[in-house]
Design a protein around this motif. Structure first.
Motif, PDB file in Angstrom:
ATOM      1  N   VAL A 177     -23.946  39.746 -42.483  1.00  0.00           N
ATOM      2  CA  VAL A 177     -25.259  39.102 -42.627  1.00  0.00           C
ATOM      3  C   VAL A 177     -25.157  37.970 -43.641  1.00  0.00           C
ATOM      4  CG1 VAL A 177     -27.601  39.424 -43.521  1.00  0.00           C
ATOM      5  CG2 VAL A 177     -26.673  41.053 -41.899  1.00  0.00           C
ATOM      6  N   LEU A 178     -24.551  38.251 -44.772  1.00  0.00           N
ATOM      7  CA  LEU A 178     -24.390  37.229 -45.804  1.00  0.00           C
ATOM      8  C   LEU A 178     -23.551  36.059 -45.287  1.00  0.00           C
ATOM      9  CD1 LEU A 178     -24.884  36.492 -48.802  1.00  0.00           C
ATOM     10  CD2 LEU A 178     -22.733  37.635 -49.301  1.00  0.00           C
ATOM     11  N   TYR A 179     -22.470  36.350 -44.594  1.00  0.00           N
ATOM     12  CA  TYR A 179     -21.617  35.306 -44.028  1.00  0.00           C
ATOM     13  C   TYR A 179     -22.391  34.445 -43.026  1.00  0.00           C
ATOM     14  CZ  TYR A 179     -17.861  33.158 -41.355  1.00  0.00           C
ATOM     15  OH  TYR A 179     -17.049  32.271 -40.712  1.00  0.00           O
ATOM     16  N   SER A 180     -23.203  35.071 -42.174  1.00  0.00           N
ATOM     17  CA  SER A 180     -23.970  34.324 -41.181  1.00  0.00           C
ATOM     18  C   SER A 180     -25.020  33.444 -41.826  1.00  0.00           C
ATOM     19  CB  SER A 180     -24.640  35.289 -40.203  1.00  0.00           C
ATOM     20  OG  SER A 180     -23.694  36.025 -39.490  1.00  0.00           O
ATOM     21  N   VAL A 181     -25.683  33.947 -42.857  1.00  0.00           N
ATOM     22  CA  VAL A 181     -26.698  33.148 -43.535  1.00  0.00           C
ATOM     23  C   VAL A 181     -26.060  31.939 -44.222  1.00  0.00           C
ATOM     24  CG1 VAL A 181     -28.324  33.173 -45.473  1.00  0.00           C
ATOM     25  CG2 VAL A 181     -28.355  35.014 -43.807  1.00  0.00           C
ATOM     26  N   ILE A 182     -24.958  32.148 -44.894  1.00  0.00           N
ATOM     27  CA  ILE A 182     -24.277  31.031 -45.570  1.00  0.00           C
ATOM     28  C   ILE A 182     -23.782  30.012 -44.546  1.00  0.00           C
ATOM     29  CG2 ILE A 182     -22.249  30.409 -46.933  1.00  0.00           C
ATOM     30  CD1 ILE A 182     -22.678  33.024 -48.482  1.00  0.00           C
ATOM     31  N   ALA A 183     -23.219  30.482 -43.444  1.00  0.00           N
ATOM     32  CA  ALA A 183     -22.749  29.562 -42.402  1.00  0.00           C
ATOM     33  C   ALA A 183     -23.911  28.782 -41.806  1.00  0.00           C
ATOM     34  CB  ALA A 183     -22.012  30.331 -41.316  1.00  0.00           C
ATOM     35  N   GLY A 184     -25.037  29.442 -41.601  1.00  0.00           N
ATOM     36  CA  GLY A 184     -26.206  28.754 -41.067  1.00  0.00           C
ATOM     37  C   GLY A 184     -26.745  27.698 -42.009  1.00  0.00           C
ATOM     38  N   ILE A 185     -26.769  27.998 -43.290  1.00  0.00           N
ATOM     39  CA  ILE A 185     -27.252  27.024 -44.276  1.00  0.00           C
ATOM     40  C   ILE A 185     -26.316  25.826 -44.338  1.00  0.00           C
ATOM     41  CG2 ILE A 185     -27.592  26.638 -46.743  1.00  0.00           C
ATOM     42  CD1 ILE A 185     -28.697  29.507 -46.887  1.00  0.00           C
ATOM     43  N   LEU A 186     -25.013  26.076 -44.349  1.00  0.00           N
ATOM     44  CA  LEU A 186     -24.063  24.957 -44.389  1.00  0.00           C
ATOM     45  C   LEU A 186     -24.131  24.104 -43.131  1.00  0.00           C
ATOM     46  CD1 LEU A 186     -20.949  26.625 -46.033  1.00  0.00           C
ATOM     47  CD2 LEU A 186     -22.579  25.052 -47.073  1.00  0.00           C
ATOM     48  N   TRP A 187     -24.316  24.748 -41.983  1.00  0.00           N
ATOM     49  CA  TRP A 187     -24.411  23.998 -40.743  1.00  0.00           C
ATOM     50  C   TRP A 187     -25.702  23.194 -40.701  1.00  0.00           C
ATOM     51  CZ3 TRP A 187     -25.892  25.372 -35.239  1.00  0.00           C
ATOM     52  CH2 TRP A 187     -25.317  24.476 -34.349  1.00  0.00           C
ATOM     53  N   TRP A 188     -26.787  23.769 -41.221  1.00  0.00           N
ATOM     54  CA  TRP A 188     -28.067  23.062 -41.282  1.00  0.00           C
ATOM     55  C   TRP A 188     -27.954  21.820 -42.168  1.00  0.00           C
ATOM     56  CZ3 TRP A 188     -32.390  24.476 -45.042  1.00  0.00           C
ATOM     57  CH2 TRP A 188     -33.505  23.677 -44.824  1.00  0.00           C
ATOM     58  N   ILE A 189     -27.302  21.954 -43.303  1.00  0.00           N
ATOM     59  CA  ILE A 189     -27.111  20.805 -44.193  1.00  0.00           C
ATOM     60  C   ILE A 189     -26.270  19.731 -43.498  1.00  0.00           C
ATOM     61  CG2 ILE A 189     -26.005  20.048 -46.328  1.00  0.00           C
ATOM     62  CD1 ILE A 189     -26.839  22.777 -47.519  1.00  0.00           C
ATOM     63  N   ASP A 190     -25.237  20.160 -42.788  1.00  0.00           N
ATOM     64  CA  ASP A 190     -24.387  19.206 -42.078  1.00  0.00           C
ATOM     65  C   ASP A 190     -25.164  18.492 -40.971  1.00  0.00           C
ATOM     66  OD1 ASP A 190     -21.913  17.927 -41.436  1.00  0.00           O
ATOM     67  OD2 ASP A 190     -21.728  19.312 -39.736  1.00  0.00           O
ATOM     68  N   LEU A 191     -25.967  19.234 -40.209  1.00  0.00           N
ATOM     69  CA  LEU A 191     -26.742  18.616 -39.143  1.00  0.00           C
ATOM     70  C   LEU A 191     -27.844  17.716 -39.697  1.00  0.00           C
ATOM     71  CD1 LEU A 191     -27.163  21.468 -36.526  1.00  0.00           C
ATOM     72  CD2 LEU A 191     -25.854  19.377 -36.279  1.00  0.00           C
ATOM     73  N   ALA A 192     -28.479  18.126 -40.773  1.00  0.00           N
ATOM     74  CA  ALA A 192     -29.567  17.334 -41.346  1.00  0.00           C
ATOM     75  C   ALA A 192     -29.054  16.029 -41.937  1.00  0.00           C
ATOM     76  CB  ALA A 192     -30.299  18.137 -42.415  1.00  0.00           C
ATOM     77  N   SER A 193     -27.802  16.012 -42.347  1.00  0.00           N
ATOM     78  CA  SER A 193     -27.254  14.773 -42.906  1.00  0.00           C
ATOM     79  C   SER A 193     -26.853  13.783 -41.812  1.00  0.00           C
ATOM     80  CB  SER A 193     -26.057  15.076 -43.806  1.00  0.00           C
ATOM     81  OG  SER A 193     -24.992  15.588 -43.039  1.00  0.00           O
TER      82      SER A 193
END
Length: 88
Positions: free
Chosen positions: A25-41
């Motif tokens: 769960v922790l790994y998925s949340v961190i991966a989702g946040i990093l991917w969101w930051i990458d997509l938003a940029s």
């Protein structure tokens, strides 16, 4: 067969399920946040579109990881219930 020994063994195995589930769960949340930051940029996706894309991508893994953690918690509670019963 000693029921208390088997309950102790089940509690040990289910502890592994609990830790593994919450780790994923922790790994998925961190991966989702990093991917969101990458997509938003990126210039072609907006802030909200990037959030939607990243949430749809990590929703399944988070759900499966929560199922594994829930299974572990249920098995631990069942082991404690069986272990607390008086011996016949």
């Amino acid at each position: 067969m000693d029921v208390r020994t088997e309950a102790r063994r089940l509690a040990g195995v289910s502890t592994i399920f609990v830790y593994t589930g919450w780790l994923f769960v922790l790994y998925s949340v961190i991966a989702g946040i990093l991917w969101w930051i990458d997509l938003a940029s990126a210039s072609r996706y907006g802030f909200v579109q990037a959030l939607g894309l990243s949430l749809s991508a990590v929703g399944g893994p988070i759900f499966l990881a929560l199922l594994v953690a829930g299974l572990g918690h249920f098995a631990r509670l069942f082991a404690m219930y069986v272990g607390s019963q008086p011996a016949e």
